[in-house]
Design a protein around this motif. Structure first.
Motif, short mmCIF file in Angstrom:
data_model
loop_
_atom_site.label_atom_id
_atom_site.label_comp_id
_atom_site.label_asym_id
_atom_site.label_seq_id
_atom_site.Cartn_x
_atom_site.Cartn_y
_atom_site.Cartn_z
N VAL A 1 0.90 -1.06 0.02
CA VAL A 1 0.11 0.08 0.09
C VAL A 1 0.88 1.39 -0.09
N GLY A 2 1.93 1.27 0.79
CA GLY A 2 2.88 2.31 0.77
C GLY A 2 3.38 2.71 -0.45
N LEU A 3 3.81 1.61 -1.32
CA LEU A 3 4.37 1.75 -2.47
C LEU A 3 3.65 2.31 -3.31
N GLY A 4 2.15 1.81 -3.55
CA GLY A 4 1.27 2.39 -4.64
C GLY A 4 1.12 3.84 -3.93
N ALA A 5 0.89 4.23 -2.70
CA ALA A 5 0.75 5.53 -2.49
C ALA A 5 1.76 6.59 -2.99
N ILE A 6 2.88 6.09 -2.70
CA ILE A 6 4.31 6.81 -3.06
C ILE A 6 4.35 7.26 -4.73
N LEU A 7 3.76 5.94 -5.45
CA LEU A 7 3.86 5.99 -7.06
C LEU A 7 2.78 6.94 -7.49
N LEU A 8 1.55 6.74 -6.72
CA LEU A 8 0.34 7.36 -7.35
C LEU A 8 0.77 8.83 -6.92
N THR A 9 1.44 9.01 -5.67
CA THR A 9 1.71 10.75 -5.65
C THR A 9 2.76 11.10 -6.50
N PHE A 10 3.65 10.28 -7.01
CA PHE A 10 4.63 10.53 -7.98
C PHE A 10 3.96 11.08 -9.47
N TRP A 11 2.87 10.19 -9.61
CA TRP A 11 2.07 10.33 -10.88
C TRP A 11 1.49 11.72 -10.83
N LEU A 12 0.47 11.98 -9.64
CA LEU A 12 -0.20 13.16 -9.68
C LEU A 12 0.79 14.26 -9.63
N LEU A 13 1.99 14.25 -9.11
CA LEU A 13 2.88 15.52 -8.91
C LEU A 13 3.43 15.62 -10.51
N LEU A 14 3.43 14.80 -11.23
CA LEU A 14 4.29 14.94 -12.70
C LEU A 14 3.28 15.24 -13.52
N SER A 15 2.15 14.76 -13.43
CA SER A 15 1.17 14.81 -14.38
C SER A 15 0.63 16.03 -14.71
N GLY A 16 -0.17 16.79 -13.87
CA GLY A 16 -0.77 18.15 -13.93
C GLY A 16 -1.92 18.34 -14.69
N HIS A 17 -2.44 17.13 -15.09
CA HIS A 17 -3.79 17.11 -15.71
C HIS A 17 -4.65 16.52 -14.90
N TYR A 18 -5.70 16.88 -14.20
CA TYR A 18 -6.41 16.06 -13.16
C TYR A 18 -7.93 15.84 -13.99
N THR A 19 -7.87 15.25 -15.19
CA THR A 19 -9.23 14.72 -15.44
C THR A 19 -9.35 13.17 -15.11
N PRO A 20 -10.83 12.88 -15.02
CA PRO A 20 -11.00 11.38 -14.59
C PRO A 20 -10.00 10.43 -15.09
N LEU A 21 -10.03 10.57 -16.86
CA LEU A 21 -9.33 9.51 -17.66
C LEU A 21 -7.91 9.50 -17.37
N LEU A 22 -7.21 10.79 -17.22
CA LEU A 22 -5.71 10.46 -16.68
C LEU A 22 -5.54 9.99 -15.59
N ILE A 23 -6.34 10.45 -14.60
CA ILE A 23 -6.09 9.93 -13.10
C ILE A 23 -6.35 8.45 -13.06
N GLY A 24 -7.43 8.16 -13.86
CA GLY A 24 -7.63 6.57 -14.14
C GLY A 24 -6.46 5.82 -14.61
N PHE A 25 -5.86 6.40 -15.58
CA PHE A 25 -4.45 5.81 -16.21
C PHE A 25 -3.34 5.83 -15.18
#
Lengths: 116, 157, 94
Positions: free
Chosen positions: B5-29
């Protein structure tokens, strides 16, 4: 006021980073063998890159203070770039030193006290 | 499981920080690729105290400022040596005894030694560290003892 | 000022190339290429600021990772003569 200070700090650290980078490069040319050169290489990786990225971070902070929110993502990326460099640089240095010593390279030395 | 769970949380935070686009589709990816990576890591059996060392993260954050200070000090020393026209170096290989006992502690210690210019870890076997030093002055035993103590504290609490 | 930073980085990259050409051992060359890669990362970042397109940092991020993996891969190739093996190949007479 605080923006001017940040601006000067930014240029100072970019110049500092360039200084350490050039000194490290001179070291890579001047030092006698691969092990000693790795010390100079470490300088570019830690201090040269660190100060340059710090300077760029100050610039983004100035940008954020001007109300450009897109600079937040730039700041985050700068932090990640530095973190990657910090985690990978010692590992590649170690791998290089290890490969060199396993292949049978003798470290250069100027210790003549033992011979006497 | 906590580590997964910790690894998943870290990876998801990393994705969200780098992405910069917060639409349902991209968050789903992002969620999808995070789940895939966590699944693959579980299959590869790399989610353990070594692969995901979240238990030392707070102590590691406290360690970073100190190692930064050490890096700056060592850098200035090495820069002086390189710019000196006489090039006053006396490189040598020495063997050190370090106190960290766990694998993680030894990794933190060896990498800290390599990060500070002037000293490079060439090999580790057991608790013995083979170190290449640029000059004798880089092997200040007080400093090495302090780094040893701090690394042990980071990795082993 | 970013122009000065770019020129400084480019100059030190050129000096590192001298070391890569001079060698003398293969490890000196690999080390020179590794430093060259680190400087490329910084050059990309500085160029991003210079041209006012900081999105370049994504490239810098990826380059930092590829540079590391590339260095390790080249070293492993020289040590083992193969990227997949984990121990030194014993070349027999046959």
């Amino acid at each position: 006021m605080i923006e001017t200070v940040l601006d000067y700090a930014s240029w100072a650290s970019i110049l500092g980073g360039l200084f350490f980078m050039v000194v490290g490069t001179i070291g890579v040319l001047r030092l006698p063998d691969v092990f000693t050169r790795l010390h100079a290489a470490g300088m570019t990786d830690t201090m040269g890159a660190g100060l340059l990225i710090l300077g760029m971070s100050f610039q983004t902070v100035v940008g954020i203070m001007h109300g450009e929110t897109s600079y937040w993502s730039v700041l985050i990326r700068l932090v990640f770039v530095y973190a990657f460099l910090m985690f990978t640089s010692p590992i590649s240095t170690h791998a290089l030193a290890r490969a060199a010593i396993v292949s049978g390279l003798e470290p250069w030395t100027n210790d003549h006290e033992d011979d006497a | 499981m906590l580590r997964a769970v910790g690894l998943g949380a870290i990876l998801l935070t990393f994705w969200l920080l780098l992405s910069g686009h917060y639409t349902p589709l991209l968050i789903g990816f992002g969620v999808g690729s995070t789940a895939l990576v966590v699944f693959l890591s579980m299959r590869m059996d790399v989610i353990d105290h070594e692969g995901v060392p979240i238990h030392i993260s707070t102590r590691l954050l406290l360690y970073i400022p100190w190692i930064m200070k050490e890096i700056v000090v060592a850098n200035i020393a090495v820069a002086k040596v390189i710019l000196d026209p006489r090039l006053p170096i006396s490189p040598r290989l020495v063997t050190f005894h370090g106190s960290p006992k766990t694998d993680l502690g030894r990794v933190v210690y060896a990498n800290s030694i390599t990060l500070t210019p002037g000293t490079i870890t060439i090999g580790v076997s057991g608790q013995e560290y083979l170190i290449h030093a640029l000059s004798a002055a880089d092997l200040d035993s007080n400093e090495q003892d302090e780094m040893d103590a701090r690394c042990t504290q980071v990795a082993e609490g | 000022m970013f122009v000065a930073a770019t020129i400084g980085i480019l100059a030190s990259m050129a000096i590192v190339l001298v070391r890569a050409l001079l060698g003398p051992t293969v490890y000196d060359r690999v080390m020179a290429v590794n430093i060259f890669g680190t400087k490329t990362v910084l050059l990309i970042a500085v160029l991003g600021f210079l041209t006012d397109r900081p999105e370049f940092l994504d490239l810098a991020l990826v380059y930092a990772l590829i540079n590391f993996i590339g260095t390790i891969a080249v070293l492993k190739f020289f040590a083992f003569g193969d990227l997949g093996l984990t121990r030194r190949v014993e070349r027999g007479p046959e």
